[in-house]
Design a protein around this motif. Structure first.
Motif, PDB file in Angstrom:
ATOM      1  N   GLU A  16       0.863  -1.226  -0.073  1.00 24.91           N
ATOM      2  CA  GLU A  16      -0.001  -0.082  -0.106  1.00 24.91           C
ATOM      3  C   GLU A  16       0.841   1.418   0.045  1.00 24.91           C
ATOM      4  O   GLU A  16       1.710   1.546   1.101  1.00 24.91           O
ATOM      5  N   HIS A  17       0.945   2.078  -1.116  1.00 23.38           N
ATOM      6  CA  HIS A  17       1.539   3.487  -1.082  1.00 23.38           C
ATOM      7  C   HIS A  17       0.411   4.226  -0.347  1.00 23.38           C
ATOM      8  O   HIS A  17      -0.138   4.728  -1.238  1.00 23.38           O
ATOM      9  N   ALA A  18       0.494   4.331   0.950  1.00 24.61           N
ATOM     10  CA  ALA A  18      -0.470   5.150   1.460  1.00 24.61           C
ATOM     11  C   ALA A  18      -0.210   6.619   1.691  1.00 24.61           C
ATOM     12  O   ALA A  18       0.367   7.161   2.539  1.00 24.61           O
ATOM     13  N   HIS A  19      -0.628   7.368   0.752  1.00 21.85           N
ATOM     14  CA  HIS A  19      -0.544   8.837   0.485  1.00 21.85           C
ATOM     15  C   HIS A  19      -1.750   9.443   1.253  1.00 21.85           C
ATOM     16  O   HIS A  19      -2.005  10.751   0.758  1.00 21.85           O
ATOM     17  N   ASN A  20      -2.443   8.827   1.860  1.00 22.45           N
ATOM     18  CA  ASN A  20      -3.704   9.545   2.580  1.00 22.45           C
ATOM     19  C   ASN A  20      -3.010  10.246   3.653  1.00 22.45           C
ATOM     20  O   ASN A  20      -3.048   9.630   4.994  1.00 22.45           O
ATOM     21  N   ASN A  21      -2.291  11.341   3.766  1.00 15.58           N
ATOM     22  CA  ASN A  21      -1.650  11.989   4.472  1.00 15.58           C
ATOM     23  C   ASN A  21      -1.838  13.571   4.996  1.00 15.58           C
ATOM     24  O   ASN A  21      -0.635  14.034   5.373  1.00 15.58           O
TER      25      ASN A  21
END
Ligand code: ZN
Length: 478
Positions: free
Chosen positions: A131-136
């Motif tokens: 998961e490239h988690a760019h909910n940042n």
């Protein structure tokens, strides 16, 4: 946890010596806890502990779960919003960099969107995701995405993208990451994206490696990932050459996955091989958005397959693997045809595509126990029914999966030896499907209405990238 036996199936075992799939025509697998503990072609020779659950898989195909090495699950509610979009349009419209997108999502929207994305994957046999988690952009948004990964039921390397945001500073993000209660089962493993950190980690002054080492210890990091384009796309500092030769990040001893990487140089390919780093080819994304993919076929030995934005096309690996196989064939056939000659062989066997979607994902994460069926491997398994009108008559089980199957053929799915799909139905969900469905549809309608109109393209992408015309295709007679 009870033990399970998958009895008398066609098993796609992995032979480490030849690095290839060994088809066992009638074999049984013993699962104990989260691992494959025995494989026998003679069922009577298989140890069967007391109370073992025996699942008859005769006539069916037992495959390792698919390993998706690149995805952004928080975007699932956008599904069908961007059928004709381009990458340059995407950034200012629906990405984490878009103010409008950030405003459209509540934290609970992020949660339900990502949760549904993991379920879409599991439904089609995707048992592992990077998961490239760019909910940042806020603490609740970050937490909601992580919680979805934990509740989703897939195995996830959750690579959080630390990036400066107006209402959520980098220091606050590091603090929040330390405070997230890590998944005790270790099914969700912490990682980092280097995209937002590029300005500090990849600036050639040597401090990046120190930071990654420090965070590896603090956060128990298991993987790093970064988007990389190259070619005519505005050059960042994310190339394999830059990450290695100029910043020495592999010395931190973590797997590093470069997503897309469609224009690798000779030096990039050397760096990938020398440091055992991988690319995640996302074939449909690269076709859909126009990233392109000009070098992936030259680096199969250090490549895996990913999905990227599963709202612009389906989130199953079967389609992606098939698409990549046929794109490579087309490319290499065309090379011969362009020389005025007829191809005298098929350039890529179907088994190579299957390995890219399974074993190579495990290798990308430096995990020999992921993406393979061997004794000691994780019991992340997919059972294809094989009896549908589209699969009936199969003899070659790998061809049956890569060229003929779809998500509807996936009868059972296990992650860590636990049921995730049983008799064609998702099971052991963290919340009932009906409520999840209602909440997802509500968020999807609301968010898609808010973002219905994409903004105009900037004059240049990030102030640098020059746009050019593309030839259009139409069925309308002129
Ligand atoms: Zn991506």
């Amino acid at each position: 946890m009870s033990s399970k036996v998958l009895k008398d199936g066609t098993v796609l075992a992995f032979d480490a010596t030849s690095q290839s799939i060994q088809v066992l025509r009638k074999a049984s697998i013993l699962i104990e806890n989260d691992r494959i503990s025995a494989i026998e072609e003679n069922f009577d020779a298989l140890p069967t502990p007391d109370g073992v659950e025996v699942i008859d898989v005769s006539g069916k195909i037992v495959s390792p779960g698919f390993v998706n090495t690149h995805v952004h699950m928080w975007q699932s509610v956008y599904r069908t919003l961007g059928p004709n979009t381009t990458l340059s349009q995407y950034f200012d419209w629906v990405s984490q960099a878009s103010e409008g997108a950030r405003a459209a999502f509540t934290a609970e929207d992020i949660h339900i969107s990502a949760l549904e994305g993991y379920l879409e994957g599991l439904n089609s046999g995707v048992t592992s995701c990077v998961e490239h988690a760019h909910n940042n952009w806020s603490a609740p948004v970050m937490e909601a995405g992580y919680r979805a990964a934990v509740e989703g039921g897939a195995r996830v390397w959750w690579c959080y993208d630390v990036a400066p945001r107006p209402a959520f500073s980098v220091d606050e993000q590091w603090a929040m990451y330390s405070d997230l209660k890590q998944d005790e089962s270790r099914r969700v493993l912490p990682g980092l994206s280097l995209d937002g950190l590029g300005w500090t980690v990849l600036n050639k002054d040597g401090t990046g490696l120190d930071l990654i080492r420090q965070k590896k210890d603090e956060l128990n990091l298991e993987a790093l990932t970064v988007h990389h384009l190259g070619g005519p796309w505005p050059q960042g500092n994310s190339s394999p050459t830059c990450v290695c030769e100029e910043n020495n990040i592999p010395a931190a001893g973590l797997p590093i996955i470069f997503s897309h990487a469609p224009f690798l140089t000779e030096s990039d390919m050397k760096a990938l091989r020398d440091h055992d780093m991988f690319v995640s080819i996302t074939p449909e994304s690269e076709c859909h958005y126009g990233h392109s993919q000009t070098t992936g076929h030259l680096i199969s030995d250090q490549a895996s397959i990913g999905l990227d934005t599963t709202w612009t096309f389906s989130g199953d690996m079967i389609n992606q693997t098939r698409l990549w196989l046929q794109l490579v064939r087309l490319r290499n056939y065309t090379k011969t045809l362009d020389a005025g000659l007829l191809p005298n062989a098929n350039p890529m066997p179907v088994e190579q595509a299957f390995l890219l979607a399974t074993r190579q994902g495990g290798r990308a994460l430096h995990r020999d126990d992921i993406g393979v069926i061997t004794v000691g491997a994780k019991a992340d398994l997919v059972v294809f029914n094989g009896d549908s009108p589209n699969m009936l008559g199969w003899r070659d089980p790998i061809a049956a999966i890569v060229l003929h199957a779809n998500a509807g053929d996936v009868e059972h799915v296990f992650v860590d030896g636990e049921w995730r799909k049983r008799d064609f139905k998702l099971v052991n969900l963290s919340q009932p499907w009906e409520g999840l469905r209602t909440q997802f549809v509500e968020a999807s309608r609301r968010i898609q209405a808010e973002l219905a109109v994409p903004p105009a393209l900037p004059e240049k992408l990030w102030g640098i990238g020059e746009f050019g015309d593309v030839d259009h295709v139409s069925t309308v007679r002129k």
